[in-house]
Design a protein around this motif. Structure first.
Motif, short mmCIF file in Angstrom:
data_model
loop_
_atom_site.label_atom_id
_atom_site.label_comp_id
_atom_site.label_asym_id
_atom_site.label_seq_id
_atom_site.Cartn_x
_atom_site.Cartn_y
_atom_site.Cartn_z
N VAL A 80 16.67 -0.88 -2.75
CA VAL A 80 16.68 -0.39 -4.13
C VAL A 80 18.08 -0.44 -4.71
N ASP A 81 19.09 -0.07 -3.92
CA ASP A 81 20.46 -0.06 -4.45
C ASP A 81 20.90 -1.47 -4.83
N VAL A 132 10.76 1.37 -7.34
CA VAL A 132 10.97 1.35 -5.90
C VAL A 132 9.86 0.56 -5.22
N GLN A 133 8.64 0.72 -5.70
CA GLN A 133 7.52 -0.02 -5.12
C GLN A 133 7.70 -1.53 -5.32
N GLU A 181 19.23 3.69 5.41
CA GLU A 181 17.94 4.13 4.93
C GLU A 181 17.97 4.35 3.43
N GLN A 182 16.86 4.05 2.80
CA GLN A 182 16.74 4.22 1.35
C GLN A 182 16.30 5.64 1.01
N MET A 220 22.51 6.86 -8.48
CA MET A 220 21.38 6.00 -8.14
C MET A 220 20.09 6.55 -8.76
N GLU A 221 19.90 7.84 -8.68
CA GLU A 221 18.71 8.44 -9.25
C GLU A 221 18.69 8.31 -10.77
#
Length: 491
Positions: free
Chosen positions: A350-351, A340-341, A331-332, A479-480
């Motif tokens: 995303v990763d 992200v969109q 899960e993301q 990641m953030e």
């Protein structure tokens, strides 16, 4: 020789624009001027444009563009909404590719001439009662040229005033990375506003304005504007980036009734799609000199191609969120950012998207490889053109123009969309094999067979991306952090 040929279209359009400006200039000089009439002009609206000394003709690039030069709308990649607190004006624009950008502007929505409260303690507000306008605008880019037009209705600052229709047209083009010019012709049919009893309240003559912006350095912009009828000169210096900028401007008006000179200073902030513009306008006939507007960008970036068949926006049936060694989809994190969109639009984790950008450019917008690949996703010129991006033909592709208006690989939105579109195609070609698709993205599909195996350089690259992708999944903080880096670039 190739480099000279690649700049020929820009020179051609530039010469045509200069010739058109000269002809219009000559025509308007021969017309009878009525600039001595203080109510002959439509009022100038827009905190940012006024803060630039009115020199927003050749650099208009937001929802307020139609108030200065409707052609400026053509540069918008996302929707934009701006509300001018001081002048009661709402500006809204949204690009619909490949059709063009549409905009609406409603002026002076306030019940009085101040924002919310007509009181001496309120420092914000300078727009007088009336002078209502409703403008509907359209703009589109044709090669190096931006063309725009507006039509709408205006009324005078008198009770009982009728509405009258008026028109604007504009042209804007960047001649090179350092110089852009623009032309605006306002009220091209001439407008007369009357009272309900038939009395003439206000007249609008045709008004021609020329603009030019010089950018000697990416952080320094010199804006200029010349109004032919009535004669007026505006100039300003702006220092800063798209995120934060400060400016100082001055306007010189040659007429009996208008103030001969005024100056302004202000700043703009643009963070994560939210905008704040402030201007202090030192004009002798104004009691309230503080101007403020707020704005926001919204919606996803529009598809990059003017050829709809060149970009496949729908996701293929092949799942791409698993590598050969993964046994289940992870899960993301729950982000709602633009980046992200975009990943969701292409059904890519995303990763994985971040890992490709990290391996390709390390989030450097103007990165250029030794092979001539450019931008976030390191697009080769030929591949970028196939995907609908505008890329000149360079004599040495390792030395491209870093201006996103000339080489769209250096537009972060367009580069990201193009890169993900290309990667999706590779994933379909290699039947969902993530390792082979990544290897082909790096060394080219001509060197990777559908059944594999990968040569060493392609395999090394694929392992680097997969390793970074795993690192993002194991390290939410990293990641953030990289998501914020990408988000800052996109906004």
């Amino acid at each position: 020789m190739k480099n000279q040929l690649s700049t020929l279209p820009y020179r051609k359009w530039g010469l045509l624009l200069v010739a058109a400006a000269f002809l219009l200039f000559s025509y308007f000089l021969g017309q009878k001027s009525t600039s001595s009439d203080p109510i002959n002009l439509r009022p100038e609206v827009g905190t940012r444009g006024i803060g630039l000394g009115g020199a927003f003709i050749s650099s208009a690039d937001d929802a307020t563009s139609p108030l200065w030069n409707p052609a400026g709308l053509a540069t918008l990649q996302r929707g934009n909404l701006i509300y001018d607190l001081s002048q009661g004006a709402v500006s809204l624009a949204y690009p619909i590719k490949p059709i063009g950008t549409f905009g609406v502007n409603f002026l002076d929505l306030n019940g009085g001439d101040r924002f919310l409260s007509d009181h001496v303690a309120n420092p914000i507000g300078s727009f007088e009662l009336g002078n209502n306008q409703a403008l509907f605008s359209y703009a589109r880019k044709f090669g190096p040229l931006q063309l725009g037009a507006s039509t709408g209705y205006s009324r005078a600052a008198y009770y009982g005033s009728r509405w009258a229709q008026n028109y604007d047209i504009g042209v804007l083009t960047a001649l090179n990375t350092h110089f852009a010019v623009g032309i605006r012709l306002r009220d091209i049919s001439g407008v007369t506003i009357r009272h309900r009893n038939g009395q003439v309240l206000q007249t609008f003559d045709q008004q021609l304005a020329l603009g030019a912006v010089l950018t000697p350095h990416p952080l320094i912009r010199w804006h200029n504007r010349l109004d032919i009828t009535p004669l007026c000169l505006g100039t300003s210096l702006e220092i800063g980036s798209d995120t934060i900028a400060a400016r100082v401007g001055s306007t010189f008006t040659f007429g009996d009734e208008a103030p001969p000179q005024s100056w302004s200073l202000g700043f703009s902030l643009n963070q994560l799609g939210k905008q704040l513009h402030y201007t202090y306008l030192n004009q002798e006939n104004l009691e309230h000199k503080h101007l403020v507007s707020i704005g926001m960008s919204f919606g996803t970036t529009q598809p990059i191609s003017h050829k709809p068949e060149a970009v496949v926006l729908s996701a293929p049936q092949t799942p791409i969120s698993k590598s050969a060694t993964e046994t289940e989809k992870r899960e993301q994190p729950k982000f709602t950012d633009t980046a992200v969109q975009i990943a969701k639009q292409y059904d890519i984790d995303v990763d994985l998207m971040l890992a490709i950008i990290y391996a390709e450019s390390n989030f450097n917008l103007i990165a250029v490889s030794k092979n001539g690949a450019g931008g976030l996703m390191q697009m080769m010129p030929e591949t970028a053109r196939e995907l609908g991006l505008t890329v000149p033909k360079y004599q040495d592709k390792r030395k491209p123009k870093l201006d996103s208006y000339i080489d769209e690989r250096f537009d972060p939105h367009k580069n990201l969309h193009a890169g993900l579109t290309y990667f999706k195609r590779l994933l379909e070609k290699y039947r969902g094999n993530l390792t082979l698709a990544l290897g082909a993205y790096n060394i080219g599909p001509g060197k990777v067979k559908v059944a594999g195996p990968l040569i060493s350089s392609g395999k090394k690259y694929a392992n680097k991306v997969l390793s970074r992708s795993q690192h993002y999944r194991d390290n939410a903080a990293q990641m953030e952090a990289d998501l914020k880096r990408l988000e800052a670039l996109l906004n």
